[in-house]
Design a protein around this motif. Sequence first.
Motif, PDB file in Angstrom:
ATOM      1  N   ASP A 114      20.000  20.307  45.827  1.00 26.59           N
ATOM      2  CA  ASP A 114      19.056  21.353  46.195  1.00 26.59           C
ATOM      3  C   ASP A 114      19.461  22.106  47.459  1.00 26.59           C
ATOM      4  O   ASP A 114      18.788  23.041  47.882  1.00 26.59           O
ATOM      5  CB  ASP A 114      17.650  20.761  46.378  1.00 26.59           C
ATOM      6  N   GLN A 115      20.580  21.727  48.067  1.00 28.85           N
ATOM      7  CA  GLN A 115      21.039  22.393  49.284  1.00 28.85           C
ATOM      8  C   GLN A 115      22.090  23.470  49.015  1.00 28.85           C
ATOM      9  O   GLN A 115      22.547  24.124  49.944  1.00 28.85           O
ATOM     10  CB  GLN A 115      21.600  21.349  50.261  1.00 28.85           C
ATOM     11  N   ARG A 117      23.690  26.303  45.695  1.00 27.02           N
ATOM     12  CA  ARG A 117      23.452  26.845  44.362  1.00 27.02           C
ATOM     13  C   ARG A 117      24.788  27.106  43.656  1.00 27.02           C
ATOM     14  O   ARG A 117      25.838  27.198  44.296  1.00 27.02           O
ATOM     15  CB  ARG A 117      22.629  28.127  44.426  1.00 27.02           C
TER      16      ARG A 117
END
Length: 461
Positions: A114-115, A117
């Motif tokens: 989630d850090q 993309r």
Amino acid sequence: MTAKPVGGGLLDPQQLWRSTPDALRKLDPRTLWRNPVMLIVEVGATFTTVLAITDPTVFAWLITIWLWLTVVFANLAEAVAEGRGKAQAASLRKAKQEAMARRLLGWTEGASADQYREEEVAGPQLAQGDIVVVEAGQIIPGDGDVVEGIASVDESAITGESAPVIRESGGDRSAVTGGTKVLSDRIVVRITQKPGESFIDRMIALVEGANRQKTPNEIALNILLAALTIIFLMSVVTLQPLAIFAKNYQGAAPNTEAINADGVTGIVLVSLLVCLIPTTIGALLSAIGIAGMDRLVQRNVLAMSGRAVEAAGDVNTLLLDKTGTITLGNRQASEFLPVDGLTAAQVADAAQLSSLADETPEGRSVVVLAKNEYGLRARDEGLIPHAHFVPFTAQTRMSGVDIDGRKIRKGAAAAVMKWVRDNGGHAAADVGPVVDGISASGGHRWWWPSSSTASPPAPSG
């Protein structure tokens, strides 16, 4: 991204049609001067064309057409040979352009999903320093270093070596090459190449820019052809004054249409010259030199010059540094060898079960061999109840299945033996000699223990 060899012979209609524009461009005298024989034929064709226009006859136009066809055919033979080399380069370039990359934006070492993309971009759009992720079954989009993970990589398209190699972050096994295929696991790669400087780009440059250096035999033959051309040209030039003298000499009246008041017609002289000089050899000389390199390119071998091809003709002993250079790109299972009183059918059954979760070419070949040799149909993982499948990974170097109280593993001999010992078992006495014998003969060492105690596997039905 393995480039498919470009085939097709000289009389391939599609290849002839594609090469025709190049053949016509080679009619430029600035290009044709390197082949003096065909340059003279082109000059003669131009001369007869002018004569055919000023004094049109069927004979004049037939000679003109045949002379132009001779020049075009000579250029076409060379254009076809060059065109197939260019087609091989185009195939490599197309494969490179079609390779897609999963670029990671905002990725740092140890970062969670989630850090950062992910975005999909074309391989040629990657820049130095980009981070990409590659999973099993995907093509590595560019040259780089593994910065996270470990995977088994098929580099046969680049090195010719059939055995997959392990690539992992850190150490001296982190470099990966664009165009190779990840067989297992997942790796994160930092691109180290600059645009246009990858291994594939250099390969394309070699194919397109192969040096057309003349060989010693070709140089000697060119000198001979030039000498014969000069001799025959001087001989034909002397025919005109001799014909005029014979026509006007008292008592001599040759009855031929080829001799008029001005001597022999120009079209007849040009036709005679073209017939005398070694036109055929001159027309095919360049094509013969390029065809040698082209035949090697069709087999994915790059010849840097015609001199190298000619030198290869004198070679009678070839030493290779590895068998992968001349073997199939993917290793395949060929035989099941039972030990400790088992039958080959029992080994085939256990081997197939333990290979169902192995998506590598070797694992698929085991399933196919068991089906073809022992009639064991490939069983779908979802159709076997209460079975726990263990996929192949580069870390364990094993795959397998836990079913009906049995643990079946297949993989590298050293990895499987260690797994057996770690689970309190021991290997059969005759396993070692069998493994060593296969390894010594150039084969790959696989072993299938049926359980942690290495007891014989029973057919699963």
